[in-house]
Design a protein around this motif. Structure first.
Motif, PDB file in Angstrom:
ATOM      1  N   ARG A  90       3.966  -1.260  -4.710  1.00 55.79           N
ATOM      2  CA  ARG A  90       3.189  -2.498  -4.706  1.00 55.79           C
ATOM      3  C   ARG A  90       1.693  -2.197  -4.793  1.00 55.79           C
ATOM      4  NH1 ARG A  90       5.785  -4.946   0.652  1.00 55.79           N
ATOM      5  NH2 ARG A  90       5.863  -2.693   1.054  1.00 55.79           N
ATOM      6  N   TYR A  91       1.011  -2.981  -5.591  1.00 54.94           N
ATOM      7  CA  TYR A  91      -0.415  -2.750  -5.824  1.00 54.94           C
ATOM      8  C   TYR A  91      -1.229  -4.028  -5.673  1.00 54.94           C
ATOM      9  CZ  TYR A  91      -4.636  -0.927  -8.129  1.00 54.94           C
ATOM     10  OH  TYR A  91      -5.922  -0.527  -8.413  1.00 54.94           O
ATOM     11  N   TRP A  92      -0.813  -5.090  -6.342  1.00 54.21           N
ATOM     12  CA  TRP A  92      -1.587  -6.321  -6.408  1.00 54.21           C
ATOM     13  C   TRP A  92      -1.167  -7.304  -5.327  1.00 54.21           C
ATOM     14  CZ3 TRP A  92      -5.835  -8.356  -8.237  1.00 54.21           C
ATOM     15  CH2 TRP A  92      -5.965  -9.733  -8.382  1.00 54.21           C
ATOM     16  N   ASP A  93      -2.157  -7.943  -4.704  1.00 54.42           N
ATOM     17  CA  ASP A  93      -1.894  -8.991  -3.725  1.00 54.42           C
ATOM     18  C   ASP A  93      -2.452 -10.298  -4.271  1.00 54.42           C
ATOM     19  OD1 ASP A  93      -1.325 -10.473  -1.496  1.00 54.42           O
ATOM     20  OD2 ASP A  93      -3.054  -9.771  -0.346  1.00 54.42           O
ATOM     21  N   ALA A  94      -1.555 -11.212  -4.639  1.00 57.53           N
ATOM     22  CA  ALA A  94      -1.973 -12.463  -5.271  1.00 57.53           C
ATOM     23  C   ALA A  94      -2.781 -13.342  -4.326  1.00 57.53           C
ATOM     24  CB  ALA A  94      -0.746 -13.223  -5.780  1.00 57.53           C
ATOM     25  N   VAL A 128      -3.694  -2.515  -0.120  1.00 59.51           N
ATOM     26  CA  VAL A 128      -3.629  -1.090   0.194  1.00 59.51           C
ATOM     27  C   VAL A 128      -2.529  -0.800   1.210  1.00 59.51           C
ATOM     28  CG1 VAL A 128      -4.945   0.899   0.984  1.00 59.51           C
ATOM     29  CG2 VAL A 128      -6.090  -0.919  -0.279  1.00 59.51           C
ATOM     30  N   GLU A 129      -2.325  -1.704   2.163  1.00 59.93           N
ATOM     31  CA  GLU A 129      -1.312  -1.483   3.185  1.00 59.93           C
ATOM     32  C   GLU A 129       0.067  -1.326   2.552  1.00 59.93           C
ATOM     33  OE1 GLU A 129      -2.001  -0.871   6.220  1.00 59.93           O
ATOM     34  OE2 GLU A 129      -4.146  -1.311   5.998  1.00 59.93           O
ATOM     35  N   ARG A 168      -7.192   7.279   1.974  1.00 60.22           N
ATOM     36  CA  ARG A 168      -5.893   6.989   2.596  1.00 60.22           C
ATOM     37  C   ARG A 168      -4.750   7.395   1.670  1.00 60.22           C
ATOM     38  NH1 ARG A 168      -5.356   1.102   4.939  1.00 60.22           N
ATOM     39  NH2 ARG A 168      -3.393   2.063   5.551  1.00 60.22           N
ATOM     40  N   VAL A 169      -4.899   7.068   0.392  1.00 65.09           N
ATOM     41  CA  VAL A 169      -3.863   7.429  -0.572  1.00 65.09           C
ATOM     42  C   VAL A 169      -3.757   8.948  -0.700  1.00 65.09           C
ATOM     43  CG1 VAL A 169      -3.234   7.341  -3.022  1.00 65.09           C
ATOM     44  CG2 VAL A 169      -4.072   5.284  -1.875  1.00 65.09           C
TER      45      VAL A 169
END
Length: 233
Positions: A168-172, A179-180, A216-217
């Motif tokens: 998962r990457y995008w948060d609509a 990032v979480e 973090r990544v």
């Protein structure tokens, strides 16, 4: 007799492409945009900077460099090395990894010049298939961001790597990178997976990780010993 031979040859040629499926792509989006008559339509499918009339706009540095090349009498047209222009690949590698990177200092890395971003992805996929897959039982998975460029999954599959998964990457809701969720998915990713990370210029969202997010990544990647591939346009 001659006509019958040509007819049979044409039929056999058609059979080669029986079952071929046309996959919607960026070209379809561009064609849909051209047919749209709405006065306020916006093209989000292209990679180029375009003006109000739809013509490609040259950025000032690009125009300046093109003019310098065209007026330089010392430059002669010739085929570059099969791996690309050495000075270009050297500087591009330094830009990607950092000039003082241990891999560069110890001469453990080199760059290859390809035709566009998709060409680089395909070449990387072929390298994985030829070297990694043949020397072990590894056959994937490849981890891509969700969403990502439509061509990426097909590029890996065309190279023979069928196991393509997503993190998962995008948060609509926040209109940005979640990032979480991204870190959580990387922490729980399969062993020996190859993770495709996106440097500035993520397609199709345009959303980028901050410096703290990248740290973090990176920590997760080091702990999990992932194989990393960066897609940097």
């Amino acid at each position: 007799m001659y006509f019958d031979f040509l007819h049979q040859h044409e039929m056999s040629a058609r059979l080669v492409f029986d079952g071929a499926v046309f996959m919607p792509s960026q070209m379809k989006l561009l064609e849909d945009f051209k047919r749209d008559t709405h006065p306020d339509r916006v093209n989000l499918a292209g990679r180029e900077y375009v003006g109000e009339h739809g013509h490609t706009t040259w950025l000032p540095p690009v125009r300046k460099i093109k003019q310098q090349i065209s007026t330089d009498p010392t430059l002669t047209p010739k085929y570059p090395h099969i791996l690309g222009i050495p000075e270009f690949t050297r500087r591009a590698t330094q830009l990607a990894l950092g000039k003082d990177s241990p891999a560069i200092v110890e001469s453990r890395v080199f760059g290859i010049q390809t035709v566009g971003c998709t060409g680089a992805v395909r070449l990387g996929a072929e390298l994985l298939r030829s070297c990694y897959c043949s020397s072990s039982s590894w056959s994937g998975p490849i981890l891509l961001s969700s969403p990502c460029d439509d061509s990426l999954a097909g590029t890996f599959k065309a190279a023979g790597i069928e196991d393509v998964q997503y993190y998962r990457y995008w948060d609509a809701e926040s209109n940005g990178v979640c990032v979480e969720n991204m870190v959580l998915d990387l922490e729980n990713a399969p062993e020996q997976c190859v993770v495709v990370l996106f440097a500035p210029g993520h397609r199709p969202t345009g959303a980028e990780l901050s410096q703290e997010d990248w740290k973090r990544v990176a920590e997760v990647m080091v702990v999990r010993f992932h194989n990393e591939t960066r897609n940097q346009a």
